[in-house]
Enzyme design. Structure first.
Site, PDB file in Angstrom:
ATOM      1  CE  LYS A   9     -10.718  -5.505   6.713  1.00 23.85           C
ATOM      2  NZ  LYS A   9     -10.695  -6.257   5.433  1.00 23.85           N
ATOM      3  CB  VAL A  49      -0.950   0.006   1.217  1.00 19.50           C
ATOM      4  CG1 VAL A  49      -1.770   1.296   1.250  1.00 19.50           C
ATOM      5  CG2 VAL A  49      -1.870  -1.204   1.173  1.00 19.50           C
ATOM      6  N   GLY A  50       1.893   1.282   0.842  1.00 24.00           N
ATOM      7  CA  GLY A  50       2.758   2.454   0.918  1.00 24.00           C
ATOM      8  C   GLY A  50       3.400   2.790  -0.414  1.00 24.00           C
ATOM      9  CB  THR A  51       4.814   0.621  -3.082  1.00 26.90           C
ATOM     10  OG1 THR A  51       5.870   0.065  -2.290  1.00 26.90           O
ATOM     11  CG2 THR A  51       5.298   0.788  -4.506  1.00 26.90           C
TER      12      THR A  51
END
Length: 434
Positions: free
Chosen positions: A203, A11-13
């Site tokens: 969640k 995700v960070g990428t």
């Protein structure tokens, strides 16, 4: 406006790439540039030449980066409880707004993070923690803030939904479908958090807390995974014009809430029945708004990064304007009902002796526990004799006690499966037809 990014995995990428690709648009939306001040990773020296970022921005000092004086917003995408809790809390206490996708931390100890954000008068956003790209948490927190939400039911884990979809479509067993999910990248090397329901339970806690203005933690959520779902269960659901889904269900009454995650049969005409593959969908019922459904990609680097960027823009605009977004609310302080008090229906599949009186014997057990049978169907002969019963709603404790006693009957060779049922079952329930 300077951003500290903690974590540069899948995700960070994508967050880094989107920040670069949409630089001018993001600046126009916020009113000033969004600039990466640093990226905390485990191995700063790793080759990341494919990313559009200066290699000197990578650092192993996450806490140092999160608390740097020139950082305005911290984006945490590492996950887990510690050290993420320390990083986020430290940043909030220093007056930095935070964007995170850390569902496990929010479900376990969201209260302390909300309090730290409120004390510092800064924002804590976490859209990416549930259902990735689907705009879900902000509508609950803001759009429905003037309404009373009574029920949230959804599919919030893509891995389990892919597995159950493949079992339905191909007739495969659980192990075979899980292997396919792993081969296609939908299941982790260790899929425990997904297939045992822990991911969905976290969640569910976040959704229930927002929907019902009550503190709900993962430990408050009743949880069952899908490892016991068999191809025979799926086939039985098909005969009833149903499918099996791992559902997150949160409901509210006057003075309490219930929150649960478990596999359940739902009729094919239910809005969630057609949600297949790795997709997510959440069905919300509110007193004034009525029924709402949110659907889309619930996992993956790019979809999750989309949610992160949406939060980042909202936080940056709020910070630039000197305002603060709607805070998390827990004023209702409703009690969380134990699972035994929750009203459910059951589908019970029994392997029985082929002899007269079996049905009467089984029916007497249901009656003894005050559980009404909606339909019953007996089929097969000899060693293949089976009896399938679907109950009217009763407390989960009543149903569990009924099943426990059925297993002790001499004429019941085995309780093949027990599955909760949600929704109206249509023709099968009316007639008992296969």
């Amino acid at each position: 406006m300077k951003i500290a990014l903690l974590g540069c995995g899948n995700v960070g990428t994508e967050v880094v790439r989107l920040l670069d690709a949409q630089r001018s648009d993001l600046e126009a939306r916020v009113g000033e540039p969004l600039e990466l001040a640093g990226i905390a990773v485990r191995r700063p020296g790793k080759d990341r030449s494919d990313l559009p970022v200066d290699p000197s921005l990578f650092t192993a000092d996450a806490i140092g980066l999160a608390t740097r004086a020139d950082v305005d917003i911290v984006v945490e995408l590492v996950g887990g409880i510690e050290p993420a809790r320390t990083w986020i809390t430290s940043a909030l206490e220093l007056g930095k707004s935070v964007v995170t996708g850390n569902k496990a931390l929010l479900a376990e100890d969201g209260a302390s993070l909300y309090e730290a954000a409120a004390a510092a008068n800064v924002d804590l956003y976490y859209e990416a923690s549930v259902a990735a790209a689907i705009p879900l948490l902000r509508p609950l927190r803001e759009s429905l803030h003037g309404d009373t939400v009574t029920r949230v039911m959804g599919i919030v884990n893509g891995t389990t939904n892919f597995i159950l979809s493949r079992m339905t479509q191909t007739g495969a067993g659980f192990a075979e479908a899980l292997e396919e999910a792993g081969d296609l990248g939908y299941a982790e090397a260790d899929p425990t958090a997904d297939i045992e329901g822990y991911d969905a339970a976290a969640k569910a806690a976040i959704l229930a807390g927002l929907a019902f203005h009550t503190r709900v933690t993962a430990s408050d959520v009743y949880r069952e995974g899908i490892t016991e779902v068999t191809a025979a269960d799926v086939a039985s659901a098909k005969r009833m014009d149903c499918v099996i889904k791992l559902l997150c269900i949160a409901t509210r009454d006057a003075d309490s809430v219930s929150v649960r995650v478990h596999p359940a049969m739902i009729p094919n005409d239910h809005p969630l029945a057609g949600v297949n593959g790795a997709y997510n969908a959440v069905f919300i019922e509110a007193e004034a708004a009525g029924q709402l459904m949110f659907y889309g990609a619930g996992a993956g680097g790019a979809p999750t990064a989309s949610a992160v960027l949406g939060d980042l823009v909202a936080v940056a605009r709020s910070r630039r304007g000197g305002a603060r977004a709607v805070p998390q609310s827990s004023y209702a302080q409703l009690a969380v009902r134990p699972m035994g008090e929750v009203i459910t229906s059951y589908h019970v599949n029994l392997d029985v002796d082929d002899e007269p009186g079996v049905l009467a014997e089984v029916a007497s057990v249901f009656a003894a526990h005050r559980v009404s049978m909606r339909t019953v169907r007996q089929s097969g002969r000899g060693d293949d004799a089976v009896l399938v019963a679907v109950t009217h709603p009763a407390t989960d404790a009543q149903l569990s006690a009924t099943v426990a006693e059925l297993a002790k009957l001499p004429t019941v060779r085995r309780v093949d499966s027990v599955m909760r049922v949600e929704g109206e079952l249509g023709r099968w329930a009316e007639t008992g037809a296969a």
